[in-house]
Design a protein around this motif. Structure first.
Motif, PDB file in Angstrom:
ATOM      1  N   ALA A  78       0.788  -1.198   0.135  1.00 21.50           N
ATOM      2  CA  ALA A  78       0.047  -0.021   0.056  1.00 21.50           C
ATOM      3  C   ALA A  78       0.738   1.286   0.027  1.00 21.50           C
ATOM      4  O   ALA A  78       0.460   2.344  -0.562  1.00 21.50           O
ATOM      5  CB  ALA A  78      -1.079  -0.006   1.182  1.00 21.50           C
ATOM      6  N   GLU A  79       2.000   1.275   0.402  1.00 22.35           N
ATOM      7  CA  GLU A  79       2.843   2.351   0.784  1.00 22.35           C
ATOM      8  C   GLU A  79       3.612   2.567  -0.490  1.00 22.35           C
ATOM      9  O   GLU A  79       4.320   3.716  -0.781  1.00 22.35           O
ATOM     10  CB  GLU A  79       3.779   2.248   1.940  1.00 22.35           C
ATOM     11  N   ALA A  80       3.652   1.383  -1.426  1.00 17.28           N
ATOM     12  CA  ALA A  80       4.516   1.604  -2.640  1.00 17.28           C
ATOM     13  C   ALA A  80       3.577   2.021  -3.721  1.00 17.28           C
ATOM     14  O   ALA A  80       3.997   2.316  -4.923  1.00 17.28           O
ATOM     15  CB  ALA A  80       4.888   0.155  -2.907  1.00 17.28           C
ATOM     16  N   THR A  81       2.135   2.201  -3.472  1.00 16.98           N
ATOM     17  CA  THR A  81       1.397   2.578  -4.530  1.00 16.98           C
ATOM     18  C   THR A  81       1.666   4.075  -5.195  1.00 16.98           C
ATOM     19  O   THR A  81       1.645   3.988  -6.364  1.00 16.98           O
ATOM     20  CB  THR A  81      -0.203   2.769  -3.819  1.00 16.98           C
ATOM     21  N   PRO A  82       2.067   5.294  -4.318  1.00 18.31           N
ATOM     22  CA  PRO A  82       2.319   6.506  -5.188  1.00 18.31           C
ATOM     23  C   PRO A  82       3.507   6.221  -6.016  1.00 18.31           C
ATOM     24  O   PRO A  82       3.465   6.683  -7.235  1.00 18.31           O
ATOM     25  CB  PRO A  82       2.365   7.321  -3.820  1.00 18.31           C
ATOM     26  N   GLY A  83       4.488   5.475  -5.602  1.00 15.24           N
ATOM     27  CA  GLY A  83       5.769   5.105  -6.506  1.00 15.24           C
ATOM     28  C   GLY A  83       5.294   4.544  -7.757  1.00 15.24           C
ATOM     29  O   GLY A  83       5.859   4.909  -8.772  1.00 15.24           O
ATOM     30  N   LEU A  84       4.596   3.506  -7.719  1.00 13.11           N
ATOM     31  CA  LEU A  84       4.357   2.559  -8.703  1.00 13.11           C
ATOM     32  C   LEU A  84       3.430   3.369  -9.780  1.00 13.11           C
ATOM     33  O   LEU A  84       3.610   3.348 -10.811  1.00 13.11           O
ATOM     34  CB  LEU A  84       3.650   1.435  -8.316  1.00 13.11           C
ATOM     35  N   GLN A  85       2.478   4.413  -9.101  1.00 16.77           N
ATOM     36  CA  GLN A  85       1.588   5.216  -9.939  1.00 16.77           C
ATOM     37  C   GLN A  85       2.736   6.134 -11.080  1.00 16.77           C
ATOM     38  O   GLN A  85       2.184   6.369 -12.231  1.00 16.77           O
ATOM     39  CB  GLN A  85       0.539   6.007  -9.349  1.00 16.77           C
ATOM     40  N   ALA A  86       3.582   6.788 -10.137  1.00 15.24           N
ATOM     41  CA  ALA A  86       4.765   7.438 -10.964  1.00 15.24           C
ATOM     42  C   ALA A  86       5.265   6.785 -11.884  1.00 15.24           C
ATOM     43  O   ALA A  86       5.748   7.387 -12.795  1.00 15.24           O
ATOM     44  CB  ALA A  86       5.640   8.077  -9.604  1.00 15.24           C
ATOM     45  N   LEU A  87       5.596   5.722 -11.810  1.00 24.53           N
ATOM     46  CA  LEU A  87       6.313   4.803 -13.029  1.00 24.53           C
ATOM     47  C   LEU A  87       5.329   4.488 -14.008  1.00 24.53           C
ATOM     48  O   LEU A  87       5.961   4.617 -15.117  1.00 24.53           O
ATOM     49  CB  LEU A  87       6.630   3.425 -12.247  1.00 24.53           C
ATOM     50  N   GLU A  88       4.153   4.247 -13.855  1.00 20.09           N
ATOM     51  CA  GLU A  88       3.264   4.241 -14.863  1.00 20.09           C
ATOM     52  C   GLU A  88       3.007   5.625 -15.679  1.00 20.09           C
ATOM     53  O   GLU A  88       3.406   5.537 -16.921  1.00 20.09           O
ATOM     54  CB  GLU A  88       1.846   3.807 -14.329  1.00 20.09           C
ATOM     55  N   ILE A  89       3.151   6.664 -14.877  1.00 19.07           N
ATOM     56  CA  ILE A  89       2.986   8.105 -15.632  1.00 19.07           C
ATOM     57  C   ILE A  89       4.175   8.317 -16.344  1.00 19.07           C
ATOM     58  O   ILE A  89       4.065   8.948 -17.605  1.00 19.07           O
ATOM     59  CB  ILE A  89       2.663   9.212 -14.603  1.00 19.07           C
ATOM     60  N   ALA A  90       5.533   7.760 -15.874  1.00 17.51           N
ATOM     61  CA  ALA A  90       6.608   8.170 -16.570  1.00 17.51           C
ATOM     62  C   ALA A  90       6.850   6.985 -17.661  1.00 17.51           C
ATOM     63  O   ALA A  90       7.989   7.298 -18.398  1.00 17.51           O
ATOM     64  CB  ALA A  90       7.710   7.905 -15.520  1.00 17.51           C
ATOM     65  N   GLY A  91       6.019   6.106 -18.046  1.00 19.99           N
ATOM     66  CA  GLY A  91       6.125   5.120 -18.835  1.00 19.99           C
ATOM     67  C   GLY A  91       7.223   4.292 -18.787  1.00 19.99           C
ATOM     68  O   GLY A  91       7.410   3.403 -19.584  1.00 19.99           O
ATOM     69  N   LEU A  92       7.538   4.167 -17.576  1.00 16.78           N
ATOM     70  CA  LEU A  92       8.555   2.857 -17.389  1.00 16.78           C
ATOM     71  C   LEU A  92       7.824   1.610 -16.991  1.00 16.78           C
ATOM     72  O   LEU A  92       8.608   0.739 -17.013  1.00 16.78           O
ATOM     73  CB  LEU A  92       9.324   3.362 -15.910  1.00 16.78           C
ATOM     74  N   ILE A  93       6.708   1.510 -16.666  1.00 16.23           N
ATOM     75  CA  ILE A  93       5.877   0.212 -16.516  1.00 16.23           C
ATOM     76  C   ILE A  93       4.379   0.655 -17.199  1.00 16.23           C
ATOM     77  O   ILE A  93       4.103   1.624 -17.479  1.00 16.23           O
ATOM     78  CB  ILE A  93       5.565  -0.027 -15.300  1.00 16.23           C
ATOM     79  N   GLN A  94       3.807  -0.368 -17.789  1.00 13.26           N
ATOM     80  CA  GLN A  94       2.620  -0.236 -18.730  1.00 13.26           C
ATOM     81  C   GLN A  94       1.589   0.201 -17.765  1.00 13.26           C
ATOM     82  O   GLN A  94       1.344   0.053 -16.466  1.00 13.26           O
ATOM     83  CB  GLN A  94       2.483  -1.479 -19.130  1.00 13.26           C
ATOM     84  N   PRO A  95       0.520   0.851 -18.399  1.00  5.40           N
ATOM     85  CA  PRO A  95      -0.737   1.215 -17.648  1.00  5.40           C
ATOM     86  C   PRO A  95      -1.464  -0.072 -17.174  1.00  5.40           C
ATOM     87  O   PRO A  95      -1.404  -1.020 -17.768  1.00  5.40           O
ATOM     88  CB  PRO A  95      -1.502   2.173 -18.476  1.00  5.40           C
ATOM     89  N   GLY A  96      -1.870   0.043 -15.754  1.00  5.30           N
ATOM     90  CA  GLY A  96      -2.485  -1.100 -15.162  1.00  5.30           C
ATOM     91  C   GLY A  96      -1.540  -1.941 -14.441  1.00  5.30           C
ATOM     92  O   GLY A  96      -1.959  -3.049 -13.609  1.00  5.30           O
ATOM     93  N   ARG A  97      -0.245  -1.894 -14.704  1.00  6.66           N
ATOM     94  CA  ARG A  97       0.991  -2.791 -14.092  1.00  6.66           C
ATOM     95  C   ARG A  97       1.014  -2.563 -12.379  1.00  6.66           C
ATOM     96  O   ARG A  97       1.083  -3.228 -11.745  1.00  6.66           O
ATOM     97  CB  ARG A  97       2.329  -2.406 -14.671  1.00  6.66           C
ATOM     98  N   ALA A  98       0.777  -1.259 -11.935  1.00  6.75           N
ATOM     99  CA  ALA A  98       0.756  -0.943 -10.745  1.00  6.75           C
ATOM    100  C   ALA A  98      -0.145  -1.683  -9.988  1.00  6.75           C
ATOM    101  O   ALA A  98      -0.011  -2.362  -8.863  1.00  6.75           O
ATOM    102  CB  ALA A  98       0.486   0.575 -10.292  1.00  6.75           C
ATOM    103  N   VAL A  99      -1.418  -1.982 -10.437  1.00  4.97           N
ATOM    104  CA  VAL A  99      -2.347  -2.866  -9.658  1.00  4.97           C
ATOM    105  C   VAL A  99      -1.815  -4.236  -9.674  1.00  4.97           C
ATOM    106  O   VAL A  99      -2.105  -5.040  -8.751  1.00  4.97           O
ATOM    107  CB  VAL A  99      -3.890  -2.650 -10.281  1.00  4.97           C
ATOM    108  N   GLN A 100      -1.400  -4.827 -10.960  1.00  9.57           N
ATOM    109  CA  GLN A 100      -1.025  -6.016 -11.324  1.00  9.57           C
ATOM    110  C   GLN A 100       0.057  -6.436 -10.018  1.00  9.57           C
ATOM    111  O   GLN A 100       0.239  -7.118  -9.437  1.00  9.57           O
ATOM    112  CB  GLN A 100      -0.447  -6.492 -12.519  1.00  9.57           C
ATOM    113  N   ILE A 101       1.251  -5.460  -9.720  1.00  9.97           N
ATOM    114  CA  ILE A 101       2.129  -5.649  -8.940  1.00  9.97           C
ATOM    115  C   ILE A 101       1.843  -5.771  -7.510  1.00  9.97           C
ATOM    116  O   ILE A 101       2.289  -6.539  -6.652  1.00  9.97           O
ATOM    117  CB  ILE A 101       3.253  -4.465  -9.289  1.00  9.97           C
ATOM    118  N   LEU A 102       0.842  -5.042  -7.121  1.00 10.17           N
ATOM    119  CA  LEU A 102       0.336  -4.855  -5.932  1.00 10.17           C
ATOM    120  C   LEU A 102      -0.801  -5.945  -5.533  1.00 10.17           C
ATOM    121  O   LEU A 102      -0.826  -6.161  -4.331  1.00 10.17           O
ATOM    122  CB  LEU A 102      -0.460  -3.771  -5.542  1.00 10.17           C
ATOM    123  N   SER A 103      -1.364  -6.579  -6.600  1.00  7.04           N
ATOM    124  CA  SER A 103      -2.326  -7.501  -6.074  1.00  7.04           C
ATOM    125  C   SER A 103      -1.579  -8.760  -5.807  1.00  7.04           C
ATOM    126  O   SER A 103      -0.463  -9.034  -6.166  1.00  7.04           O
ATOM    127  CB  SER A 103      -3.183  -7.704  -7.335  1.00  7.04           C
TER     128      SER A 103
END
Length: 221
Positions: free
Chosen positions: A196-221
């Motif tokens: 849960a604490e990693a969520t903001p960082g993962l969302q930033a990675l999505e915005i930066a294009g370093l991971i694909q959209p939707g990957r943050a949810v996959q990584i945290l699930s």
């Protein structure tokens, strides 16, 4: 019959079941009042008027003392219950260190211990809210406060949720981005991560294009 022991100044110094007053020197015995509670002896007082001795109990002080004793017993029992799980925690930690166990096994024991702490805290609050001495003295408690196990991953478990390509891209980008580099450094120095604490960082990675959209949810699930 229970007798209270009074000294020459009519101070209650103890009690006895021996009704042979002649056997006592320098003191006198008077019958204990109905409902006499030896545990509250310090809160009984004797008053002599017209040759009659009256024994009274300071209810407010006695109630306070009873609550303090009750809370002390709760603390002692909670400490014993937690100590009884020490071997479980040691086993889980050793298994994890050897690679046979997991962080989840450790967290399961920690959750059990935390439930004891929170339940004992709740029990003390409940005991202190009581207004009857007898109820306080017969108060019992149980481990009944639900505690959820912490949701956390080891650093390795967290990193394994990224693909090799994603990890490589993040490390390259971090060299040119101070904020991202700080996030990576924090990750590298963490023994475990709360998703849960990693969520903001993962969302930033999505915005930066370093991971694909939707990957943050996959990584945290």
């Amino acid at each position: 019959m229970t007798q209270l022991i009074l000294d020459a100044a009519n101070q209650i110094t103890g009690y006895t079941h021996d009704d042979q007053q002649a056997a006592w020197e320098g003191v006198r015995l008077v019958p204990a009042p109905d409902g006499f509670n030896p545990a509250l002896l310090a809160h009984y007082t004797a008053k002599v008027a017209k040759g009659k001795t009256t024994i009274t109990l300071n209810m407010e002080a006695a109630l306070t003392a009873a609550k303090a004793a009750c809370c002390s017993l709760i603390k002692e029992e909670a400490a014993r219950l937690i100590a009884a799980t020490d071997w479980k925690l040691q086993r889980a930690q050793e298994r994890d260190a050897a690679g046979w166990g997991s962080l989840a096994e450790i967290d399961q024991v920690l959750t059990e211990r935390e439930a004891i702490r929170q339940s004992s805290n709740a029990a003390e609050l409940a005991a202190n809210a009581l207004t009857d001495i007898t109820t306080v003295q017969t108060f019992t408690w149980s481990i009944d406060v639900p505690v959820s196990a912490p949701n956390r991953l080891t650093r390795g478990q967290f990193l394994d949720r990224f693909t090799k390509e994603e990890r490589a891209a993040i490390l390259v980008a971090a060299e040119a981005n101070g904020t991202l580099k700080a996030w990576v450094m924090r990750l590298e120095n963490s023994d475990w991560i709360k998703p849960a604490e990693a969520t903001p960082g993962l969302q930033a990675l999505e915005i930066a294009g370093l991971i694909q959209p939707g990957r943050a949810v996959q990584i945290l699930s």
